[in-house]
Design a protein around this motif. Structure first.
Motif, mmCIF file in Angstrom:
data_model
loop_
_atom_site.group_PDB
_atom_site.id
_atom_site.type_symbol
_atom_site.label_atom_id
_atom_site.label_comp_id
_atom_site.label_asym_id
_atom_site.label_seq_id
_atom_site.Cartn_x
_atom_site.Cartn_y
_atom_site.Cartn_z
ATOM 1 N N ARG A 8 0.852 -1.183 0.000
ATOM 2 C CA ARG A 8 0.000 0.000 0.000
ATOM 3 C C ARG A 8 0.888 1.234 0.000
ATOM 4 N N PHE A 9 0.311 2.379 -0.278
ATOM 5 C CA PHE A 9 1.104 3.594 -0.385
ATOM 6 C C PHE A 9 0.531 4.683 0.508
ATOM 7 N N ALA A 10 1.442 5.416 1.109
ATOM 8 C CA ALA A 10 1.083 6.635 1.823
ATOM 9 C C ALA A 10 1.567 7.820 0.986
ATOM 10 N N PHE A 11 0.839 8.926 1.047
ATOM 11 C CA PHE A 11 1.159 10.096 0.242
ATOM 12 C C PHE A 11 1.513 11.251 1.171
ATOM 13 N N GLN A 12 2.720 11.759 1.018
ATOM 14 C CA GLN A 12 3.162 12.870 1.863
ATOM 15 C C GLN A 12 3.270 14.139 1.031
ATOM 16 N N PRO A 13 2.621 15.220 1.485
ATOM 17 C CA PRO A 13 2.643 16.457 0.702
ATOM 18 C C PRO A 13 3.963 17.208 0.838
ATOM 19 N N MET A 14 4.261 18.010 -0.167
ATOM 20 C CA MET A 14 5.343 18.988 -0.123
ATOM 21 C C MET A 14 4.693 20.363 -0.145
ATOM 22 N N GLU A 26 4.324 12.959 -2.605
ATOM 23 C CA GLU A 26 5.243 11.846 -2.831
ATOM 24 C C GLU A 26 4.574 10.550 -2.396
ATOM 25 N N ALA A 27 4.616 9.540 -3.263
ATOM 26 C CA ALA A 27 4.064 8.222 -2.932
ATOM 27 C C ALA A 27 5.139 7.399 -2.236
ATOM 28 N N LEU A 28 4.845 6.921 -1.039
ATOM 29 C CA LEU A 28 5.788 6.156 -0.234
ATOM 30 C C LEU A 28 5.249 4.745 -0.052
ATOM 31 N N ALA A 29 6.012 3.748 -0.496
ATOM 32 C CA ALA A 29 5.563 2.350 -0.441
ATOM 33 C C ALA A 29 5.516 1.856 1.001
ATOM 34 N N ARG A 30 4.462 1.113 1.319
ATOM 35 C CA ARG A 30 4.288 0.501 2.640
ATOM 36 C C ARG A 30 4.002 -0.987 2.437
ATOM 37 N N PRO A 31 5.062 -1.823 2.320
ATOM 38 C CA PRO A 31 4.838 -3.263 2.115
ATOM 39 C C PRO A 31 4.111 -3.891 3.296
ATOM 40 N N LEU A 71 -2.150 17.993 -8.759
ATOM 41 C CA LEU A 71 -0.773 18.342 -8.406
ATOM 42 C C LEU A 71 0.188 17.246 -8.852
ATOM 43 N N PRO A 72 1.468 17.593 -9.047
ATOM 44 C CA PRO A 72 2.450 16.583 -9.463
ATOM 45 C C PRO A 72 2.559 15.438 -8.468
ATOM 46 N N LEU A 73 2.811 14.244 -8.998
ATOM 47 C CA LEU A 73 2.998 13.043 -8.188
ATOM 48 C C LEU A 73 4.467 12.641 -8.266
ATOM 49 N N HIS A 74 5.092 12.436 -7.111
ATOM 50 C CA HIS A 74 6.495 12.020 -7.052
ATOM 51 C C HIS A 74 6.560 10.511 -6.806
ATOM 52 N N LEU A 75 7.315 9.810 -7.653
ATOM 53 C CA LEU A 75 7.502 8.369 -7.544
ATOM 54 C C LEU A 75 8.982 8.080 -7.341
#
Length: 559
Positions: A8-14, A26-31, A71-75
């Motif tokens: 799953r992914f958590a999204f942290q704003p800038m 930014e999409a942050l992977a959460r295995p 808004l832009p998505l960071h991968l």
């Protein structure tokens, strides 16, 4: 190995430290087990690094598409992946297409390790993905093993300064010097720097004083399963920022016809167009599909071609040599989003034409920053006229427009009516000044809720009455905030009543019908002792009393 389906992914704003607004996620992977780093290490040992790394990026796009953002998505990608597989991006591009996103809406954050990677192959991979339209960032600067030679040559838009460097702020002179040096580098190269891992107020203040424009960290907002406004307790850089009004001007409202030429036009071609009687402020070079390739500003161009030897140097040569990369924005963007992008992208050429494009990148026309600034200012003045002088909240029109929009688009929603119990008694016993203070406090609390709940709208309709519209999953936090607070006026305890109408898709035809059905629910809520909450639904006379002294557990009949 953990399957990608379990991730799953958590999204942290800038955040922009200039406007206080969110500028990217930014999409942050959460295995399901372990960390993303461990998952990639395991994939590398199994010879599947490229497959898993790009698969995670595609999975992040799929999850993000459930609640899309403009808004832009960071991968995140490993540098090893970019160096080893410059042609394996088909799955990611396909997922972006399915989500309605373009590659230029995505920033690929390239992270360490960089050691032992052939620099030429990594740079070739970077150039390849930029040709696909992706933007690039270098991640982990200060923590990883990024060579300075690579930093100088990489075709990136951003660098992300690691928290390990920022921990020394504000008191460590060496940390301050490192940040200052990197800011000088980014200024000279037109690259933006993101300060990551901001954890304390002094760190944030120091970064802002030094000139950092974008920041990310748990102090501002922690990663969350869905993109939203900051959680309770998060520190927003600029508390003046409020949600855009429901009818904020759109970029399309300021559209002007674009003066275009083929991308292979010569400087003489551009000069002739600019010398015409109705001379435009600039010229856009477009390809055979009418997509903008370059932008010429009238003043800068004419200075170049009319100067000493200017005609001999440039006349028959491609106009692109004197052009700039065009600034573009999609026609559906709001004017406020446009101004935020202009500010946060450090656009120095704010007098230039900005090219408006459709979803496929075709040129639709141009807008000028000055036009948008003027239009937003006029809209703000008009909006201010309708604000309550007591709470600075809009009147019922704001909620009415949002309800009508939700009905038109088939969105489920909750309409709510909040008021103070026996407010006349409050004024009679505590005085009008105390009553005004109470209303201001209620208004501030509701305004703060709109910053946490991005789909919530509030109106102050006069006296002690407030109207609310929000998503179905947002009403519980609203009720908790308003009913769990012990309100008072000059020491006199005060209770409030909340009447809510849950409207499913196509269950109600208009805002007028919603307001009509809320009236008896308000009466029912005020009949319940203490701060109360009642809930009803269109087409049913059943009323649930969810809060209040001695509340009924079972469903009751409407009075």
């Amino acid at each position: 190995m953990t399957t990608l389906r379990a991730v799953r992914f958590a999204f942290q704003p800038m955040y922009s430290l200039h406007t206080g607004g969110v500028v990217a996620y930014e999409a942050l992977a959460r295995p399901g087990r372990g960390t993303a780093h461990e998952l990639l290490a395991e994939a590398r040992r199994a010879g599947r690094l490229t497959e898993v790394d790009l698969g995670l990026a595609a999975a992040a796009v799929r999850q993000e598409a459930t609640r899309p953002s403009a808004l832009p998505l960071h991968l995140n990608l490993s540098a090893r992946t970019l160096a080893a597989a410059p042609s394996a991006f088909d799955e990611l591009i396909a997922e972006l297409g399915a989500a309605g996103r373009r590659t230029r809406d995505v920033v690929l954050e390239i992270g360490p390790p960089f050691t032992h990677l052939p620099a030429d192959r990594l740079l070739a991979g970077m150039r390849m993905v930029t040709e696909l339209g992706f933007r690039l960032a270098l991640d982990g600067l200060g923590r990883g093993d990024l060579p300075l030679a690579l930093l100088a040559r990489a075709p990136v838009d951003l660098i992300k300064l690691d928290r390990s460097v920022l921990r020394g702020l504000p008191d460590d002179p060496a940390s301050v010097a490192v940040v200052e040096a990197l800011l000088h580098f980014t200024t000279r190269t037109s690259i933006r720097m993101v300060a990551t891992g901001i954890e304390t107020g002094p760190q944030l203040d120091a970064a802002q004083r030094l000139g950092v424009r974008i920041a990310q960290g748990n102090l501002l907002a922690p990663p969350a399963a869905h993109r939203s406004a900051p959680a309770a307790g998060a520190v927003v850089p600029d508390d003046r920022r409020t949600p855009a009004p429901p009818q904020a001007p759109r970029i399309a409202d300021f559209l002007r016809p674009a003066t275009t030429l083929p991308e292979d036009a010569t400087c003489d071609d551009v000069r002739e167009v600019l010398a015409a009687a109705d001379a435009p402020s600039g010229v856009i070079g477009v390809d055979e599909n009418h997509r903008p390739q370059w932008s010429v500003d009238r003043t800068r161009f004419l200075v170049a071609v009319t100067g000493p030897y200017g005609h001999a140097l440039h006349a028959k040569r491609p106009a692109g040599r004197l052009a700039d990369k065009p600034h573009t924005i999609e026609a559906g963007a709001s004017a406020l989003e446009f101004l935020e992008l202009v500010t946060d992208a450090d656009w120095a050429r704010t007098g230039d034409d900005v090219v408006v494009v459709d979803g496929a990148g075709h040129c639709l026309g141009v807008v000028l920053v000055t036009d948008v600034v003027r239009g937003v200012a006029e809209a703000k003045v008009e909006e201010a006229v309708t604000l309550s002088p007591l709470t600075r909240l809009p009147g019922s029109e704001a909620v009415a427009r949002d309800v009508e929009r939700r009905i038109a688009t088939g969105e489920p929603f909750v309409a709510a009516w909040l008021d103070v119990d026996a407010f006349k008694m409050v004024n009679d016993k505590a005085g009008f000044a105390a009553g005004d203070d109470l209303i201001r406090t209620l208004g501030r609390t509701l305004t703060e809720l709109t910053r946490r709940l991005p789909r919530m709208r509030v109106s102050h309709v006069g006296g002690d009455d407030f109207l609310i519209v929000c998503d179905v999953d947002e009403i519980a936090p609203v009720a908790a905030a308003m009913l769990d607070t012990e309100w008072s006026a000059e020491g006199m305890p005060v209770t409030v009543s909340l009447a809510t109408l849950v409207c499913a898709t196509e269950s109600i035809p208009s805002y007028r019908d919603a307001s009509r059905l809320l009236a008896p629910l308000k009466k029912r809520a005020k009949a319940v002792p203490g701060s109360s909450w009642v809930l009803g639904r269109p087409g049913s006379d059943r009323v649930e009393v969810l809060r209040g002294i001695g509340r009924e557990v079972a469903v009751s009949r409407s009075a």
